[in-house]
Enzyme design. Sequence first.
Site, PDB file in Angstrom:
ATOM      1  CD  GLU A 124      82.951  36.355  40.941  1.00  0.00           C
ATOM      2  OE1 GLU A 124      83.289  37.484  41.311  1.00  0.00           O
ATOM      3  OE2 GLU A 124      82.039  36.156  40.113  1.00  0.00           O
ATOM      4  CG  ASN A 139      80.946  41.736  36.918  1.00  0.00           C
ATOM      5  OD1 ASN A 139      80.396  42.264  35.953  1.00  0.00           O
ATOM      6  ND2 ASN A 139      80.501  40.601  37.467  1.00  0.00           N
ATOM      7  CG  HIS A 168      79.256  36.410  36.880  1.00  0.00           C
ATOM      8  ND1 HIS A 168      78.102  36.345  37.619  1.00  0.00           N
ATOM      9  CD2 HIS A 168      80.140  37.141  37.609  1.00  0.00           C
ATOM     10  CE1 HIS A 168      78.281  37.025  38.743  1.00  0.00           C
ATOM     11  NE2 HIS A 168      79.505  37.518  38.765  1.00  0.00           N
ATOM     12  N   GLY A 179      77.230  39.654  46.086  1.00  0.00           N
ATOM     13  CA  GLY A 179      76.208  40.675  46.297  1.00  0.00           C
ATOM     14  C   GLY A 179      75.431  40.512  47.591  1.00  0.00           C
ATOM     15  CD  GLU A 219      75.353  38.261  39.114  1.00  0.00           C
ATOM     16  OE1 GLU A 219      75.660  39.046  38.203  1.00  0.00           O
ATOM     17  OE2 GLU A 219      75.619  38.488  40.315  1.00  0.00           O
ATOM     18  CB  SER A 264      80.685  40.452  49.656  1.00  0.00           C
ATOM     19  OG  SER A 264      79.348  40.201  49.267  1.00  0.00           O
ATOM     20  CE  LYS A 303      77.996  41.302  39.899  1.00  0.00           C
ATOM     21  NZ  LYS A 303      77.521  40.488  41.001  1.00  0.00           N
TER      22      LYS A 303
HETATM   23  P1  PGA Z   1      80.002  41.532  44.433  1.00  0.00           P
HETATM   24  O1  PGA Z   1      80.037  40.765  43.009  1.00  0.00           O
HETATM   25  O2  PGA Z   1      81.375  42.108  44.666  1.00  0.00           O
HETATM   26  O3  PGA Z   1      78.938  42.580  44.277  1.00  0.00           O
HETATM   27  O4  PGA Z   1      79.658  40.503  45.452  1.00  0.00           O
HETATM   28  C1  PGA Z   1      81.158  40.050  42.601  1.00  0.00           C
HETATM   29  C2  PGA Z   1      80.902  39.431  41.242  1.00  0.00           C
HETATM   30  O5  PGA Z   1      79.812  38.916  41.015  1.00  0.00           O
HETATM   31  O6  PGA Z   1      81.780  39.440  40.357  1.00  0.00           O
END
Ligand code: PGA
Length: 246
Positions: free
Chosen positions: A166, A9, A94, A172, A96, A209, A11
């Site tokens: 998640e 992903n 997601h 992140g 976010e 992560s 982003k």
């Molecule tokens: P990350 O993000 O691996 O940077 O923690 C995962 C995600 O949001 O899909």
Amino acid sequence: MRKKIVSGNWKMNMLPQDTTEMINKLIPLVKDTKTEVMLCVPYIDINNAVLAAEGTNIKIGAQNMFYEDSGAYTGEISPKMLKSAKIDNVILGHSERRKYFHETDEDINKKVKKALETEINPIVCVGETLEERENGKAKDVVKSQVTKDLEGLSAKNLDNVTIAYEPVWAIGTGKTASKEDAEEICKFIRETINEEFGTDDITILYGGSVKDTNAKEIFSMPNIDGGLIGGASLDAEKFSKIVKAD
Ligand code: PGA
């Protein structure tokens, strides 16, 4: 249908010109893997990504879409547009999107239904915040999201749906859920789906992560079928190691 998937992903990262270079690097590194490999890229990168990945085992997905085919929705992208750009997979809900763009479970449910109607496979993201976890509410939150986001779907529809668990506090932040915690919630999601639909044959990914250094132990858990990878999916070498850890 349960299968092994590792999806990136990106982003809001990666310029169109860098997209081609990254995918060209990734192709030889993952070409022999049995795991399904996917990269969910920004809309502006889709064209280059699809061209670069053509004829390879790398699938390209989007990170969001609207639930109408066309109309006065400035700034939105429709499922029909994604389909015409050769996109068959999309991340929906997601955290976010939920946090910064105020997407509700009702919006996500409309998008999931529309994606399926358009023959685009949704990866539906669910997960609790740190506060919810600390208050012992992780399972309640995840159950409510899964139930509302998939409301009105049939068991047959689940063949084309993937769930990504998640935990918001792990995205992140460098804080991965322990493999036991991740497994506990993924198992719980499977049980919830079984209660609702009479089948637990669905792909469930963990995200938050995941790195080349911890992917193997997370993916070895019985109810985790792969991962949704943010930061570590921007680097071809690192991402390929995660794909191979599955
Ligand atoms: P990350 O993000 O691996 O940077 O923690 C995962 C995600 O949001 O899909």
